[in-house]
Design an enzyme around this catalytic site. Structure first.
Site, PDB file in Angstrom:
ATOM      1  N   ASP A 350      -3.493  35.042  78.243  1.00  0.00           N
ATOM      2  CA  ASP A 350      -4.899  35.128  77.912  1.00  0.00           C
ATOM      3  C   ASP A 350      -5.201  34.207  76.725  1.00  0.00           C
ATOM      4  OD1 ASP A 350      -7.435  36.693  78.286  1.00  0.00           O
ATOM      5  OD2 ASP A 350      -7.056  37.151  76.177  1.00  0.00           O
ATOM      6  N   GLU A 379      -5.085  30.554  80.200  1.00  0.00           N
ATOM      7  CA  GLU A 379      -6.413  30.008  79.954  1.00  0.00           C
ATOM      8  C   GLU A 379      -6.269  28.943  78.870  1.00  0.00           C
ATOM      9  OE1 GLU A 379      -9.665  33.488  80.543  1.00  0.00           O
ATOM     10  OE2 GLU A 379      -8.337  33.787  78.835  1.00  0.00           O
TER      11      GLU A 379
END
Ligand code: CA
Length: 668
Positions: A350, A379
């Site tokens: 993340d 990400e």
């Protein structure tokens, strides 16, 4: 996670501003602390007794509190720790304290901090406030020593299905007994009210290779002491990084239960030939001063602004400091632990750009040593500015500086379906011109290609990927509107049939593009979230998948299943180098807006098909394609798709209906 703000360029502009003297002072102070790398056990039981160790260099005193229960009650014993080397504290007792719980109480600067289970608690009780002393060997399901995940030579061979435990099984229509639990994925033979497969049978039938589970380590928000209240949360609020979340177990009070049940889930998926990817959120903690990092070694694990306050690249109040030795060591050892103890097959980071490139490289390299099939993606952005210089961030734009790490392509995502947060914005698949070149960027997985003009890219202006193995393609995930809702918001006056056509076209682009395809659970039955953008704590009525949709939208489901099969049966969609992509993919010159046409030639990547012709028509008008004469098999046409063929064509003039993909293949 629920913050999805593209601040990459803004951050690049602000973030490189010279740090002030004070921020450097903070960094150099922590850099001078002694480190104890490889420290991943705060409690150990051996024949000589139970041994506690805690890394807390600036503590004045540390105590271990021993408890008989996972919560409530007073400590049955307290142990004063002694100062050890490398910033650690230690104490041993001759008894084996299996079954007991413990916390640490750190005194520093004349103040005793709140108790913490430490940062390496591998077993915890209700709500994770106390760590447990257990024998991990007792948590292994039968046959665990022979358990193996699927072999994955290249990440591009994977088809990733992103799933939340509760979304997947909580609705009565799932027919699953252990709704919302790890064990939901261990139940064979479950059916929807219409008699169609749900649960793990559904996953097998659909043909995905990996299930990506949303955060499943112990997180903060759901009260494990009050499970009947049916709280929901995505879980991007980490508390104990090395123990499973209690609300997904059948008994959060029993530390062994959540561990065993998570392993049973992994084993059931592995037995079905499906790998397990874990979503990890090392970039921030749920709490600032109250986190286990802060209560163990205050300050050290976080980045700060010049004024000493927590910097906040996560948008959640703080950001961790992977560039500091003990934080990097923590991340690396934690993923290694999940890979070894739980047989996890992949990790999704993340807000990965909060971490530094060096950390991500070490993560990937160490995991490959454990199992070469393990892959890592994340990400490639932050949710706010960071003191970490942009050049060091694990950004999408820096992906080629990482080895064995892939990033999500927001390029293909936004180009195909329209802007991720502006609901009514349309994309290529919904009739908005101007996205053609970015769709092409998606098709070549952001690698350099002689026919792709990156200057016309919407999100990225250069070929940032060195290979297709560095890119994850998607048009929907847990963040933002589901594809179903996005299409409803951006196609005014459309019928559901129109929107399903658009979804088919959008996913056909994703699944035939180079790189790794990724889909959000339930997409295949056209699930929605009633238009809610950020459903991170919305109730089941928003988040649960209604499995009756599988019968209702059977045509949609069959299309997705065939699309996945097409990709898995044809290596041409899974090239592994930029050179192959540049050599084998040839784009056709097209004047019409909202049309992209190309061929994959030369039996690419060992494919039995000599040439595959793909024409995507995202416009609302028919497009007349000129196909070279030949013996073509029609694979997709007018919203239908079948890898075994829908018929044959001699080429020439072929009409591609609005909002549809034409795919033709020839073997000679
Ligand atoms: Ca929890």
């Amino acid at each position: 996670m629920h913050f999805n703000i593209h601040t990459i360029f803004a951050a690049a502009a602000i973030g490189i501003a010279a740090p002030t003297i004070m921020a450097q002072d903070i960094d150099s102070r922590y850099a001078s602390w002694p480190v104890c790398e490889g420290h991943d056990n705060e409690v150990k039981v051996d024949p000589t007794g139970t041994h506690f160790t805690l890394w807390s260099p600036e503590a004045d005193a540390v105590r271990v509190m021993i408890y008989d229960t996972d919560r409530n009650g007073v400590a049955s014993d307290t142990l004063d720790m002694k100062r050890g080397d490398k910033g650690t504290w230690y104490v041993s007792v001759p008894e084996k304290l299996y079954g007991k719980f413990y916390t640490f109480a750190v005194t520093t600067g004349g103040k005793t901090l709140a108790e913490t289970p430490g940062i390496w608690a591998k077993a915890v009780g209700t709500n994770g406030h106390r760590a447990a002393i257990i024998n991990l060997n007792t948590t292994n399901p039968e046959g665990w020593d022979k358990d193996r995940g699927p072999e994955t030579k290249h990440i591009t061979d994977a088809v990733i299905y992103e799933m939340h435990h509760r979304d997947f099984s909580i609705d009565p229509s799932s027919g699953i007994v252990h709704k919302g639990k790890f064990l939901a994925l261990t139940e064979p033979g479950t059916k929807s009210p219409e008699g169609l497969a749900t649960g793990i049978d559904h996953l097998k039938e659909l043909g995905v290779t990996h299930v990506h589970i949303l955060p499943s380590y112990d997180y903060n928000s759901v009260d494990e002491a009050n499970l009947p209240s049916n709280q929901y949360n995505w879980g991007y609020d980490p508390y104990n990084y090395n123990a499973p979340e209690g609300s997904y177990s059948t008994d959060p009070a029993k530390p062994e239960t959540r561990i065993r049940e998570m392993k049973e889930m992994v084993k059931a998926l592995h037995d079905a030939g499906i790998g397990v990817v874990m979503d990890v959120v090392y970039n921030h903690t749920a709490d600032n001063d109250g986190s286990n990092f802060s209560l163990t070694a205050p300050g050290y694990f976080y980045r700060h602004r010049a004024d000493g306050s927590y910097s906040d690249a996560s948008g959640c109040g703080n950001e961790t400091a992977s560039d500091r030795k003990m934080m990097r060591d923590f991340i690396v050892n934690s993923v290694k632990y999940w890979a070894k103890e739980y047989h996890i097959d992949g990790f999704r980071f993340d807000l990965m750009a909060i971490h530094d490139i060096e950390t991500m490289n070490e993560v990937a390299a160490e995991l490959k040593k454990i199992n070469p099939s393990i892959f890592v993606y994340g990400e490639g952005w932050t949710a706010g500015d960071s003191p970490l210089p942009a050049a060091q961030r694990a950004l999408k734009e820096n992906v080629d500086k990482m080895e064995g790490v892939a990033v999500f392509s927001d390029d293909i995502r936004d180009a195909v379906k329209g802007h991720y947060s502006r609901s009514d914005d349309q994309g290529f698949a919904t009739g908005k011109p101007g996205n053609e070149e970015t769709v092409k960027i998606g098709i070549v997985a952001s690698t350099a290609h002689p026919q792709v003009d990156y200057a016309k890219g919407n999100n990225s202006k250069f070929a940032y990927a060195g290979a297709p193995t560095e890119i994850i393609n998607y048009v929907s995930c847990h963040d933002d509107l589901t594809l179903t809702d996005k299409l409803a918001a951006s196609m005014p006056g459309s019928t559901e049939a129109d929107r399903q056509r658009a979804a088919r076209l959008a996913q056909t682009i994703v699944f035939t593009s180079q790189g790794t395809p990724f889909m959000f659970a339930g997409e295949e039955v056209f699930r929605d979230k009633k238009g809610v953008h950020n459903s991170y704590k919305s109730p089941d009525s928003i988040n649960a998948i209604d499995w009756s949709l599988k019968a209702k939208n059977k045509g949609q489901y069959d299309y997705y299943r065939n699309l996945i099969r097409l990709r898995r049966e044809h290596p041409a969609f899974r090239m592994t180098s930029a050179d192959e992509v540049a050599k084998n993919i040839v784009f056709d010159k097209v004047k019409a807006p909202n049309v992209v046409s190309y061929s994959i030639k030369n039996n690419a990547n060992g494919d039995e098909w000599k040439e595959i012709k793909l024409v995507f028509n995202g416009s609302t008008s028919p497009f007349v394609a000129k196909i070279p004469r030949g013996e073509w098999t029609i694979i997709a046409r007018d919203g239908e798709l079948n890898p075994d063929g829908l018929g044959t064509s001699k080429g020439g003039t072929v009409v591609v209906t609005p909002t549809s993909a034409l795919i033709l293949a020839r073997t000679k």
